[in-house]
Design an enzyme around this catalytic site. Structure first.
Site, short mmCIF file in Angstrom:
data_model
loop_
_atom_site.label_atom_id
_atom_site.label_comp_id
_atom_site.label_asym_id
_atom_site.label_seq_id
_atom_site.Cartn_x
_atom_site.Cartn_y
_atom_site.Cartn_z
N GLU A 52 0.82 -1.21 0.00
CA GLU A 52 0.00 0.00 0.00
C GLU A 52 0.86 1.26 0.00
O GLU A 52 2.09 1.20 0.14
CB GLU A 52 -0.96 -0.04 1.21
CG GLU A 52 -1.88 -1.24 1.11
CD GLU A 52 -2.98 -1.26 2.15
OE1 GLU A 52 -2.87 -0.54 3.18
OE2 GLU A 52 -3.96 -1.99 1.92
N CYS A 61 -1.94 -4.82 -5.71
CA CYS A 61 -2.42 -6.08 -5.12
C CYS A 61 -1.32 -7.15 -5.12
O CYS A 61 -0.42 -7.14 -5.97
CB CYS A 61 -3.60 -6.62 -5.90
SG CYS A 61 -5.08 -5.62 -5.83
N GLU A 63 -1.51 -10.21 -6.07
CA GLU A 63 -1.47 -11.03 -7.28
C GLU A 63 -0.62 -10.38 -8.36
O GLU A 63 0.16 -11.04 -9.06
CB GLU A 63 -2.89 -11.25 -7.83
CG GLU A 63 -3.82 -11.97 -6.88
CD GLU A 63 -4.61 -11.03 -5.99
OE1 GLU A 63 -4.03 -10.04 -5.47
OE2 GLU A 63 -5.81 -11.27 -5.80
#
Ligand code: THU
Length: 139
Positions: A52, A61, A63
């Protein structure tokens, strides 16, 4: 979608690596830890966690971190994807953007295994998560 036990999971090792990757999650704003692991067709595994940023639109993210690590190391074909989180159940991973990114390096039948806060395993194919995906011919 099949809800099952981790011991029945097709990619238990990959799921475990995704679970371990949650420990590196950098999520001071959401406190929402996510980990991912991708298996490439040459047998390598790349992991990622969500990262973040105080400028919220810069969040990435788990992934996509795993996929981009794989591609940046020369892998172009992903054979299986695992995503893990301590959050509730069911967890609707991967998000839409990550599903689209996966379509670039996976096939419609690529397994996407999701491990959630109830320690339940959801076994999808990418096509189940993003049917009729956007694609254009490569130049
Ligand atoms: N997040 C992921 O890492 N993967 C997803 O598929 C959805 C959301 C992260 C982004 C953010 O750090 C946190 O979860 C809350 O949205």
């Amino acid at each position: 979608m099949i809800k099952t036990d981790i011991s029945d999971c097709r990619f238990a090792d990959l799921v475990e690596k995704a679970r371990q990757a949650t420990e590196n999650s950098y999520c001071p704003y959401s406190s929402y830890k996510v980990g991912s692991a991708v298996l490439t067709d040459d047998g390598r595994v790349f992991t990622g966690c969500n990262i973040e940023n105080g400028s919220y639109s810069a969040v990435v993210c788990a992934e996509r971190v795993a996929v981009f690590k794989a591609v940046s190391e020369g892998a172009k074909h992903i054979a299986a994807v695992a995503v893990a989180s301590d959050e509730g159940s069911p967890v609707p991973f991967p998000c839409g953007v990550c599903r689209q990114v996966l379509t670039e390096f996976c096939t419609p039948d690529t397994p996407v295994i999701v491990f959630d806060g109830d320690h339940s395993v959801y076994d999808f194919t990418l096509d189940e998560l993003i049917p009729f995906a956007f694609e254009i011919e490569k130049g």
